[in-house]
Design an enzyme around this catalytic site. Structure first.
Site, PDB file in Angstrom:
ATOM      1  CB  ALA A 222      -1.055  -0.145   1.115  1.00 52.59           C
TER       2      ALA A 222
ATOM      3  CG  ASP B 105       9.328   6.489   3.979  1.00 54.36           C
ATOM      4  OD1 ASP B 105       8.401   7.324   3.630  1.00 54.36           O
ATOM      5  OD2 ASP B 105       9.356   5.549   2.927  1.00 54.36           O
TER       6      ASP B 105
END
EC number: 2.7.1.6
Length: 373
Positions: A114, A163
């Site tokens: 995803a 991230d």
């Protein structure tokens, strides 16, 4: 089976510490992090939990509850790591002689494919546990930087810092405004419920195989453009019109996206700080168009998701993450959630595509210690 019970089964004792690190979704600021720019991610409710105990030798024994095998993988040399174990072993490689080997069991619930950064969650959960066990004294940002180096230098993925920083630093109910050059950050309130809003993740369940190579190509194009413009990074371009006059083709388009995307991040932060969260939709839309047309990292599945979400009543929508599949996000009033989901699902069904998956995006906390034996 819980991660502690699985650790006990695999290694015959309780783990000495258990750490959890979340995945992330990026509200805005895409492909700006490796251009020294600005990003605005927040942590999602899903992540990776690592149960860890140190060993007396250099061996690393790993088990993932997502692996079909109940037997741990034993890695005596860093270069023997393969597949998902590279993200864990990379953290050890970056720490070098500061830490011995370890027994580790990991369990993750980040939706796979995803684009919600399960790899960063894995790296940060392990790095946080080792920092805790061995008293290394690393700050959350230092844990993030170590994890980024593991991915850059060991795994070989030239990702920026976003991230790992989001996984390590985010706080519940907020987004993280991060300057990827100075590494300065501050939390920005993201109280969606107070305004009757939700951020809906639309998982296309598609990830195109060329994404890794194209990511590296985009980064090289940005670095080449910066050299031609005589700046350290595209973040430093102050005269966009003048810069575009000096560039051609792909480098021109990449520069336009990065410079305008940084402005969109700052504008969106300004709206959030002013309490005008209902007004951010136009910036999300503009970001998607730029990623589609200037950075060329969207995909038909992402474009259809965004367009259908807007037709269904979303206030704004855009692809999020590296692109070429993965997920889009939509800013939706609570009373239009079903309408947006139905619109996107119908658009996919019309094309005989696999049905998308819808996930609620609630800003959660960053990496943290859950406990020990």
């Amino acid at each position: 089976m819980g991660v502690v019970e699985a650790f006990r089964t695999a290694f015959g004792a309780d783990p000495e510490t258990v750490w959890h690190a979340p995945g992330r979704v990026n509200l805005i600021g895409e492909h700006t992090d490796y251009n020294d720019g600005f990003v605005l991610p927040f942590a999602v409710p899903w992540g990776v939990t690592a149960a860890v105990s140190p060993r007396g030798d250099r061996t690393i024994r790993l088990r993932s509850l997502q692996s079909p095998s109940a037997e741990p993988v034993t890695i005596a040399r860093h270069e023997d790591a393969e597949g998902w174990t590279r993200y864990v072993v990379g953290v050890f490689a970056m720490l070098g002689d500061q830490v011995p080997g370890a027994d580790i069991v990991v369990d993750g619930d980040v939706p796979q494919g995803a684009g919600l950064s399960s790899s960063a969650a894995l790296e940060v959960s392990v790095a946080g546990a080792l920092n805790d066990l061995h008293g290394l004294g690393m700050s959350p940002m230092e844990v993030a930087l170590l994890s980024q180096r593991a991915e850059n230098d060991f795994v070989g993925m030239p990702c920026g810092i976003m991230d790992q920083a989001a996984s390590a630093l985010c706080q519940e109910g907020t987004a993280l405004f991060l300057d990827c050059r100075s590494l300065g950050s501050r939390t920005i309130p993201l109280d969606l419920a107070a305004h009757g809003l939700r951020i809906l993740i639309i998982d296309t369940q598609v990830h195109h195989e060329h994404a890794g190579g194209e990511y590296a190509k985009r980064r090289a194009e940005c670095e080449s453009a910066a050299r031609k413009l005589g700046v350290a990074a595209l973040r430093d371009v102050t005269d966009l019109a003048g810069a575009l006059d000096r560039l051609r083709g792909d480098e021109r388009r990449r520069t336009m996206h990065v410079v305008t995307e940084n402005h969109r991040v700052e504008a969106l932060v300004g709206l959030l700080r002013a309490g005008a969260i209902t007004e951010i939709g136009a910036l999300l839309n503009a970001s998607h168009l730029s990623l589609r047309d200037q950075y060329e990292v969207s995909s038909p599945e992402l474009d259809v998701a965004v367009e259908a979400a807007l037709r269904g009543g979303a206030r704004g929508a855009r692809m999020t993450g590296g692109g070429f599949g993965g997920s889009a996000i939509a800013l939706v009033a609570e009373d239009r959630l079903d309408s947006v989901k139905e619109s996107v699902a119908a658009a996919y069904a019309e094309r005989s595509w696999k049905a998308p998956r819808f996930l609620p995006a609630v800003p959660g906390p960053g990496a943290r210690r859950l406990g020990s034996s």
